[in-house]
Design a protein around this motif. Structure first.
Motif, short mmCIF file in Angstrom:
data_model
loop_
_atom_site.label_atom_id
_atom_site.label_comp_id
_atom_site.label_asym_id
_atom_site.label_seq_id
_atom_site.Cartn_x
_atom_site.Cartn_y
_atom_site.Cartn_z
N GLN A 161 115.97 -8.89 54.87
CA GLN A 161 117.38 -8.46 54.78
C GLN A 161 117.86 -8.84 53.54
O GLN A 161 118.91 -8.22 53.00
CB GLN A 161 118.26 -9.28 56.06
N THR A 162 117.47 -9.85 52.50
CA THR A 162 117.60 -9.89 51.18
C THR A 162 117.19 -8.99 50.20
O THR A 162 117.47 -9.24 48.86
CB THR A 162 117.46 -11.45 51.11
N PRO A 176 128.19 -9.37 55.30
CA PRO A 176 128.03 -8.75 54.06
C PRO A 176 126.73 -7.57 53.82
O PRO A 176 126.46 -7.06 52.90
CB PRO A 176 127.38 -9.83 53.07
N ASP A 177 126.01 -7.21 55.25
CA ASP A 177 125.04 -6.29 55.39
C ASP A 177 125.49 -5.20 55.91
O ASP A 177 125.68 -5.32 57.26
CB ASP A 177 123.88 -6.98 55.79
N HIS A 235 123.74 0.12 43.70
CA HIS A 235 125.01 -0.73 43.90
C HIS A 235 124.86 -1.64 44.97
O HIS A 235 124.28 -1.65 45.93
CB HIS A 235 126.18 0.12 44.12
N SER A 236 125.55 -2.90 44.69
CA SER A 236 125.66 -4.02 45.39
C SER A 236 126.83 -3.80 46.58
O SER A 236 127.76 -3.34 45.97
CB SER A 236 125.73 -5.47 44.83
N ARG A 260 124.63 -8.55 47.63
CA ARG A 260 125.17 -9.03 46.48
C ARG A 260 124.43 -10.75 46.44
O ARG A 260 123.99 -11.18 47.30
CB ARG A 260 126.55 -9.27 46.77
N ASP A 261 124.46 -11.05 45.26
CA ASP A 261 123.67 -12.23 44.80
C ASP A 261 124.41 -13.39 45.77
O ASP A 261 123.83 -14.23 46.09
CB ASP A 261 123.75 -12.78 43.35
N GLU A 262 125.94 -13.63 45.79
CA GLU A 262 126.63 -14.60 46.49
C GLU A 262 126.16 -14.32 47.85
O GLU A 262 126.73 -15.50 48.36
CB GLU A 262 128.08 -14.49 45.85
N ASP A 263 125.96 -13.51 48.52
CA ASP A 263 125.52 -13.46 49.71
C ASP A 263 123.93 -13.63 49.95
O ASP A 263 123.79 -13.77 51.42
CB ASP A 263 125.96 -11.97 50.46
N TYR A 264 123.40 -14.12 49.29
CA TYR A 264 121.98 -14.25 49.48
C TYR A 264 121.88 -15.40 50.64
O TYR A 264 121.08 -15.28 51.57
CB TYR A 264 121.36 -14.80 48.10
#
Length: 385
Positions: free
Chosen positions: A320-321, A11-12, A2-3, A70-74
């Motif tokens: 980290q991504t 976000p991490d 899950h993200s 999450r993609d939006e936090d990349y």
């Protein structure tokens, strides 16, 4: 899988754990103090103890990571310089530890066995330092690429900078890649093949690049010579300060570091083979072409190296991504545990060969098999060569 993300904070969720990755180079600073305060000479071997015993136990106890960014936090994560400093700081700690060790190797206070333990500890730091160089070497920023070469100086493995980026990533999970282990190939067969093959490949790749750009081999533009010069300067400085008695131990720790790195390579792609396109060329590298393990402790310790499938599919992503993919074949334990298994070929094959078969839905002909053992391996699975 899950993200995760926390809109009110980082976000991490592992953000503040990444600094623990510096335990690896710090282990080179610990032996003398641990021995001094405890009287236990076993602490000269603290590097192998941490990597081969402590981390596998913690991996078992703490378990899987299970979180993907999450993609939006990349972009936010990619641009957060905190993560870069976690790798930058690896280098000064690594080099300070090597200097302290060289001083002790050159002296008479330690026994031969104690110096051997210290060399093993520094070798493990050197091998993990190659992983830090691996992270830095994939970046486009000139500073980070130079830092990658500095991180490789301790192991004298500077050609890895060229071979990994331009060789391994292009040929991964194919018989042409010296860093991709074949099914039926033991670690002890793999090590001489990958070390010699990687060296030859790096020389050829860099020679071709220099020729294309109109430069000679003996040029300041040669990435391999740049990296080797850093090793020469580092070793020359240490020998100048502490004398020639440190040289055998410096060389030994470099050999141990190289062996550790290549053992991880052995684990990462064992038996995996990319498919072919209709035109005969290999298909693009996919998450199915690397063994993954999402154990939390080793993830932190190795800067997400275990999310290797995403790294090969997206080599430009910072550690980290990286994401853990359900398409990737999964190891039964973390990399730290698997390198112990790899050192014992019958145990390794008992653990891994049936997983290679399962990954290809029972069709063993799809695996990357050791050529000289191919007939016997296929026959053992009831397939005619």
């Amino acid at each position: 899988m899950h993200s995760v993300g926390n809109p009110t904070g980082s976000p991490d969720p592992k953000r503040h754990l990444w600094i623990l990755g510096l335990i690896a180079p710090s282990s080179a600073l610990l032996p003398s103090q641990l021995v001094l305060h405890s009287g236990a000479v076993v602490f000269w071997w603290v590097g192998p103890i941490i990597v081969l015993i402590v981390i596998p136990v913690l991996d078992r106890v703490i378990g899987d990571d299970g979180n993907n960014p999450r993609d939006e936090d990349y972009e936010l994560l990619s641009n957060d310089r905190y993560y870069r400093w976690c790798t930058y700081l690896f280098l000064p700690i690594q080099l300070i530890g090597l200097g302290i060790a060289s001083y002790m190797w050159a002296g008479d206070e330690l026994s031969f066995v104690d110096k051997l333990g210290l060399a093993a500890t520094l070798g493990f730091v050197s091998g993990i330092g190659i992983n830090a160089a691996h992270e830095l070497g994939h970046r486009v920023e000139h500073l980070e690429r130079w830092l990658a070469k500095i991180a490789l100086a301790q192991s004298c493995y500077g050609h890895f900078f060229v071979e990994h980026n331009r060789g391994h990533h292009a040929r991964v999970a194919t018989p042409e890649d010296p860093a991709s282990a074949r099914m039926g190939e033991s670690l002890w067969e793999f090590l001489p093949r990958t070390v010699s093959g990687g060296f030859r490949s790096a020389i050829a790749l860099e020679r071709e690049r220099l020729t294309r750009k109109g430069h000679r081999w003996w040029s300041v533009h040669n990435h391999i010579l740049q990296a080797w010069s850093m090793s020469l300067a580092l070793f020359g400085l240490l020998l100048g300060l502490f004398g020639w008695r440190a040289l055998p131990w410096l060389l030994l720790q470099a050999v141990i570091g190289i062996a550790l790195l290549e053992t991880v390579n052995y684990v990462e792609h064992y038996g995996l083979l990319r498919g072919r396109r209709p035109n005969g060329l290999y298909a693009r590298c996919s998450p199915r072409d690397s063994w993954n393990s999402d154990r939390l402790v080793t993830n932190i310790f190795l800067f997400h190296l275990q999310r290797h499938s995403d790294h090969h599919a997206n080599p430009g992503r910072r550690y980290q991504t990286l994401r853990s993919s359900m398409q990737a074949p999964q190891l039964p334990a973390g990399y730290a545990t698997m390198i112990v298994f790899a050192a014992i070929p019958p145990l390794w094959r008992a653990v891994m060969d049936h997983r290679v078969l399962a990954h290809y839905d029972g069709d063993i002909t799809l695996a990357n098999i050791q050529p000289r053992k191919r007939r016997r391996i296929l026959s053992s699975y009831g397939v005619t060569a």
